[in-house]
Every structure is written in structure tokens, then in C-alpha cells.
Design a protein around this motif. Structure first.
Motif, PDB file in Angstrom:
ATOM      1  N   GLU A   6       0.830  -1.212   0.000  1.00  0.00           N
ATOM      2  CA  GLU A   6       0.000   0.000   0.000  1.00  0.00           C
ATOM      3  C   GLU A   6       0.864   1.261   0.000  1.00  0.00           C
ATOM      4  OE1 GLU A   6      -3.464   0.038  -0.013  1.00  0.00           O
ATOM      5  OE2 GLU A   6      -3.244  -2.101  -0.390  1.00  0.00           O
ATOM      6  N   ALA A   7       0.211   2.386  -0.337  1.00  0.00           N
ATOM      7  CA  ALA A   7       0.904   3.676  -0.331  1.00  0.00           C
ATOM      8  C   ALA A   7       0.070   4.696   0.422  1.00  0.00           C
ATOM      9  CB  ALA A   7       1.126   4.152  -1.761  1.00  0.00           C
ATOM     10  N   LEU A   8       0.777   5.631   1.036  1.00  0.00           N
ATOM     11  CA  LEU A   8       0.120   6.732   1.744  1.00  0.00           C
ATOM     12  C   LEU A   8       0.769   8.031   1.285  1.00  0.00           C
ATOM     13  CD1 LEU A   8      -1.801   7.630   4.140  1.00  0.00           C
ATOM     14  CD2 LEU A   8       0.275   7.664   5.512  1.00  0.00           C
ATOM     15  N   LEU A  34      10.012  -0.867   3.356  1.00  0.00           N
ATOM     16  CA  LEU A  34       9.299   0.410   3.480  1.00  0.00           C
ATOM     17  C   LEU A  34      10.122   1.536   2.876  1.00  0.00           C
ATOM     18  CD1 LEU A  34       7.007   2.200   4.731  1.00  0.00           C
ATOM     19  CD2 LEU A  34       8.404   2.276   6.820  1.00  0.00           C
ATOM     20  N   TRP A  35       9.498   2.276   1.958  1.00  0.00           N
ATOM     21  CA  TRP A  35      10.141   3.466   1.393  1.00  0.00           C
ATOM     22  C   TRP A  35       9.505   4.701   2.018  1.00  0.00           C
ATOM     23  CZ3 TRP A  35      10.277   2.893  -4.720  1.00  0.00           C
ATOM     24  CH2 TRP A  35      11.090   1.805  -5.049  1.00  0.00           C
ATOM     25  N   HIS A  84       7.570  -1.508  -6.649  1.00  0.00           N
ATOM     26  CA  HIS A  84       7.844  -1.794  -5.234  1.00  0.00           C
ATOM     27  C   HIS A  84       6.586  -2.330  -4.549  1.00  0.00           C
ATOM     28  CE1 HIS A  84       9.628  -1.435  -1.309  1.00  0.00           C
ATOM     29  NE2 HIS A  84       8.750  -0.530  -0.918  1.00  0.00           N
ATOM     30  N   ARG A  85       5.452  -1.688  -4.816  1.00  0.00           N
ATOM     31  CA  ARG A  85       4.187  -2.126  -4.194  1.00  0.00           C
ATOM     32  C   ARG A  85       3.771  -3.502  -4.708  1.00  0.00           C
ATOM     33  NH1 ARG A  85      -0.077   2.662  -4.749  1.00  0.00           N
ATOM     34  NH2 ARG A  85      -1.362   1.127  -3.688  1.00  0.00           N
ATOM     35  N   ALA A 113       5.843  -1.231   0.874  1.00  0.00           N
ATOM     36  CA  ALA A 113       4.966  -0.139   1.291  1.00  0.00           C
ATOM     37  C   ALA A 113       5.692   1.186   1.082  1.00  0.00           C
ATOM     38  CB  ALA A 113       4.586  -0.296   2.753  1.00  0.00           C
ATOM     39  N   VAL A 114       4.902   2.251   0.858  1.00  0.00           N
ATOM     40  CA  VAL A 114       5.492   3.558   0.548  1.00  0.00           C
ATOM     41  C   VAL A 114       4.741   4.669   1.267  1.00  0.00           C
ATOM     42  CG1 VAL A 114       6.214   5.104  -1.311  1.00  0.00           C
ATOM     43  CG2 VAL A 114       5.885   2.698  -1.798  1.00  0.00           C
TER      44      VAL A 114
END
Ligand SMILES: Nc1ncnc2c1ncn2[C@@H]1O[C@H](COP(=O)(O)OP(=O)(O)OP(=O)(O)O)[C@@H](O)[C@H]1O
Length: 187
Positions: free
Chosen positions: A29-31, A137-138, A162-163, A168-169
């Protein structure tokens, strides 16, 4: 869970930037963290990286975290591939440098000393360092600053790859970066 904030507060210079912040970024996931200058986006990224402690609350993070921020921390005297290789070797991922350079379209600059790189090329080199690290994690603080349109698109692709691999980012950004289905926090 890759990164989780539990009721986190951040105080800098005696001022509360945010309080009671909770969120989680599961694998894949990304935020996106957005908000005006000075609101605390970089501070949130630094908290997530463990560089500054929260004034309240608890943060969970994976063992391997890659941070991209203003500073690049690549040896200016070394050719780009060697400078990246120094860090990749520390991460036990020296074999990933070539692919990382390819992902940011800098393969032909591998032998150029870091000090000769342009502003946008330095940002792309910093992204290559993140890619090569193979971290779960990025944490990307304004990763699109100084990038041209094509490089912003490649940044979006690198994040998607990456995802897709379960990474995760967290991205703090002013510039629209392609983050399909990303959750968003506005500070
Ligand atoms: N070490 C520090 N000591 C005191 N104040 C600080 C410190 N670091 C940051 N601040 C202050 O905290 C506030 C938030 O800074 P931060 O860099 O997190 O904002 P930002 O949202 O990332 O801003 P920008 O969009 O301009 O990058 C600012 O008012 C800044 O001056």
C-alpha cells in the motif's frame, strides 16, 4: 504491517505540529502526506524513519527502511555506480545497483562522478539508492522535486513495482505523483 502510527504527536521547537495521529500502511500500500509548507510533512517522515522520537504515541516500522530526503549522502568524488554500490553493499544488495540505475534511466551515467550530476539527476540517484536497498518500506520526502515529467513518471513506475512486490510507501509531496489507490493524509 509495514508502518503504523498509534496516537502519535510531534512537537518541534516547542510547537505541536500534529497530535493523536494514527494510520497504518500495510504491505503493498501507499500513503500520500500532503499539506502546506511548514505544516510538518518532513517531520512526519523523520518520525517514521526513527530519526526523531514522537512526543507521544508509538510507531511500528519494519527492520529495513529506505529514506529519501533532501540530502543525498552519496560520495561526490566517486562515479555514480560506485557511490551507490557503497550503500548497496552495506544493505547486502550490491547486485541491485545496475537494475536500480536502469529504473531511473541513469545507466549511461554510471561512470560519471556524483559531483557532476544535475539537480534532477541527483534526485534520481537518490531514488536509485532507495531502489537498490531492497527495503520493505520506502519513506520519500518530496521525491519529485526537481524532476522533469518523464522522471516523475518513472518515479511512479518504481513505486508501483515496489508495491507489486509487497513493499509499502509513504510519500510526502506537493507535486502530483501517480499513486493509484493511495490513502491520503492532509496535515
Ligand atoms: N529541529 C527543529 N527545531 C525546531 N523547529 C523545527 C525543527 N524542525 C522543523 N521545525 C519546524 O517544524 C515545522 C514543520 O517543519 P517540516 O519541515 O516538518 O514541514 P514541511 O511540512 O515538511 O514543510 P515543507 O513543505 O516546507 O517542506 C516548521 O515550522 C519548522 O520550522
Amino acid at each position: 504491517m509495514s508502518l503504523a502510527f498509534h496516537d502519535v504527536s510531534c512537537t518541534r521547537g516547542g510547537r505541536v505540529l500534529f497530535a493523536g495521529l494514527s494510520f497504518a500502511i500495510p504491505p503493498g500500500e501507499a500513503l500520500a502526506v500532503r499539506g502546506p509548507n511548514g505544516v510538518g510533512k518532513s517531520s512526519l517522515v523523520r518520525l517514521a524513519a526513527g530519526l526523531v522520537p514522537p512526543s507521544a504515541g508509538r510507531i511500528e516500522r519494519p527492520e529495513r527502511v529506505a529514506l529519501m530526503h533532501e540530502g543525498m549522502a552519496l560520495d561526490h568524488e566517486l562515479p555514480l555506480a560506485e557511490a551507490l554500490g557503497f550503500w548497496a553493499a552495506i544493505d547486502g544488495r550490491a547486485d541491485r545497483v545496475e537494475a536500480a540505475l536502469g529504473a531511473v534511466a541513469m545507466a549511461e551515467l554510471a561512470e560519471v562522478p556524483v559531483r557532476f550530476l544535475s539537480t534532477g539527476q541527483r534526485r534520481r540517484a537518490a531514488l536509485a539508492r532507495v531502489i537498490a536497498s531492497d527495503s520493505a518500506l520506502w519513506l520519500l520526502d518530496e521525491p519529485a522535486n526537481g524532476l522533469d515529467v518523464a522522471a516523475v513518471a518513472r518515479l511512479g513506475e518504481a513505486i508501483a513495482v515496489h508495491r507489486a512486490g509487497g513493499g509499502a510507501v509513504l510519500v510526502a509531496t506537493h507535486v502530483p505523483v501517480a499513486l493509484p489507490d493511495a490513502r491520503e493524509i492532509v496535515l
